[in-house]
Motif scaffolding. Structure first.
Motif: not given
Length: 346
Positions: A164-186
């Motif tokens: 979702r955009l939080t404001k209107g874009i002028v030009g170019e916007v970038e993002f690169s990175g980790v969003l989430a991690n998932l862990y598994w237990q028994l």
């Protein structure tokens, strides 16, 4: 004698209805830990399951706050994990998902322009929004004492993301990175999750580019009749005596330029020029240009005009007028001149 039936035409070379280009490239992947000693009842992903999603949209609307783009991902494969089990048996699984990015009401902040909600499928509950903690998988898994490779039929293999955009874009916007991690237990849902042993992590490379576009409020083509003028009234380099000028509305309505700033108007001749006057097809007669406040407008980049924007629009009027060329007699008859206006958007 009159110079009559005159025609002045504006040819537009401008960014008209270019549209907004919104390009979001999303790469989501599952990656394993390289650690050897797993805590009891914890699993790490093995092997890597990759999700690749590409969203590439051409939009002809203005980018604005609240605009969303959805992406579903599904590896189409069963996930497996390397699990540490202190005893043999069949055990329920518990999944935890976290993010290291700022999060408010489920929206993960990627930058000042973009936020995301991430959902990961857990067998039984369905798509769960990140973050979540120790959510139980509906089916049990068999695990042998110490290290076992355990197949997870559905959990973690699919999900969805909403950007979702939080404001209107002028030009170019970038993002690169980790969003989430998932862990598994028994088995033991009360055990502490060791964040050193992820079952999966989700990352994204996002690129958003919004191209500015403007449209002329009065239309795409402008032709104006300057009327008939007595030759005796013509003045060299200035409007004729007692001349009532006619104006052309060159105001703009723009998107993705920002609400303020300025747009540059540059005028050139399509029929030749002499100094800052447009040449016509009638000997000895030219056409001069003035703005709505009667300020002279020259030709070429060195004489371009910066017109301020307010609420993503400009207000600009052009007043062409017939004039004598220096040192030349004016013939009688109809005449035509053409001008080109080029806009430079911020």
């Amino acid at each position: 004698m009159k110079s009559n039936g005159s025609i002045f035409r504006i040819i537009l070379l401008a960014h008209k209805s270019i549209g907004t280009y919104l390009c979001i490239v999303i790469v989501m992947g599952w990656a394993t830990s390289a650690n050897a000693e797993l805590p009891n009842w914890q699993c790490e992903g093995a092997p890597v399951v990759e999700h690749h999603n590409l969203i590439d949209l051409d939009l002809d609307t203005e980018t604005q706050a609240g605009q969303t783009i959805d992406s579903n991902f599904d590896s189409g494969q069963q996930g497996t994990g390397r699990c540490s089990c202190p005893q043999n048996g069949s055990f329920f699984s518990y999944f935890t998902a976290t993010t290291n990015l700022p999060e408010t009401n489920g929206w993960i902040k990627l930058n000042d322009y973009l936020e995301a909600k991430i959902y990961i499928y857990v067998y039984g509950p369905g798509n769960l929004q990140v973050p979540f903690s120790k959510r139980k998988n509906a089916g049990a898994s068999t695990c042998s004492e110490r290290y076992s490779t355990v197949t997870n039929v559905a959990t973690g293999r699919r999900g969805m993301a909403t950007f979702r955009l939080t404001k209107g874009i002028v030009g170019e916007v970038e993002f690169s990175g980790v969003l989430a991690n998932l862990y598994w237990q028994l088995n033991d849902s009360s055990g502490v999750v060791d964040m050193s042993y992820p079952f999966a992590h989700i990352h994204a490379d996002v690129r958003i580019k919004a191209l500015a576009s403007c449209t002329f409020r009065a239309g795409d083509t402008f032709t104006i009749d300057l009327g008939s003028t007595e030759k005796a009234a013509l003045v060299q380099g200035s409007p004729p005596k007692d001349y009532a000028p006619k104006s052309i509305d060159l105001s703009l309505d723009c998107i993705n330029t920002g609400s303020t700033g300025a747009i540059n108007y540059m005028f050139q001749s399509a029929t030749g020029s002499e100094g800052n006057l447009l040449l016509t097809d009638l000997k000895g007669l030219g056409v001069g240009l003035r703005d709505g406040d009667d300020n002279p407008i020259g030709l070429g980049m060195e004489n371009s005009v910066d017109v301020p924007m307010a609420a993503s629009s400009t207000s600009f009027y052009l007043k062409p007028y017939p004039t004598k060329l220096p040192g030349k007699a004016v013939d009688s008859g109809r005449y035509t001149a053409k001008a080109i206006v080029t806009l430079s958007l911020p």
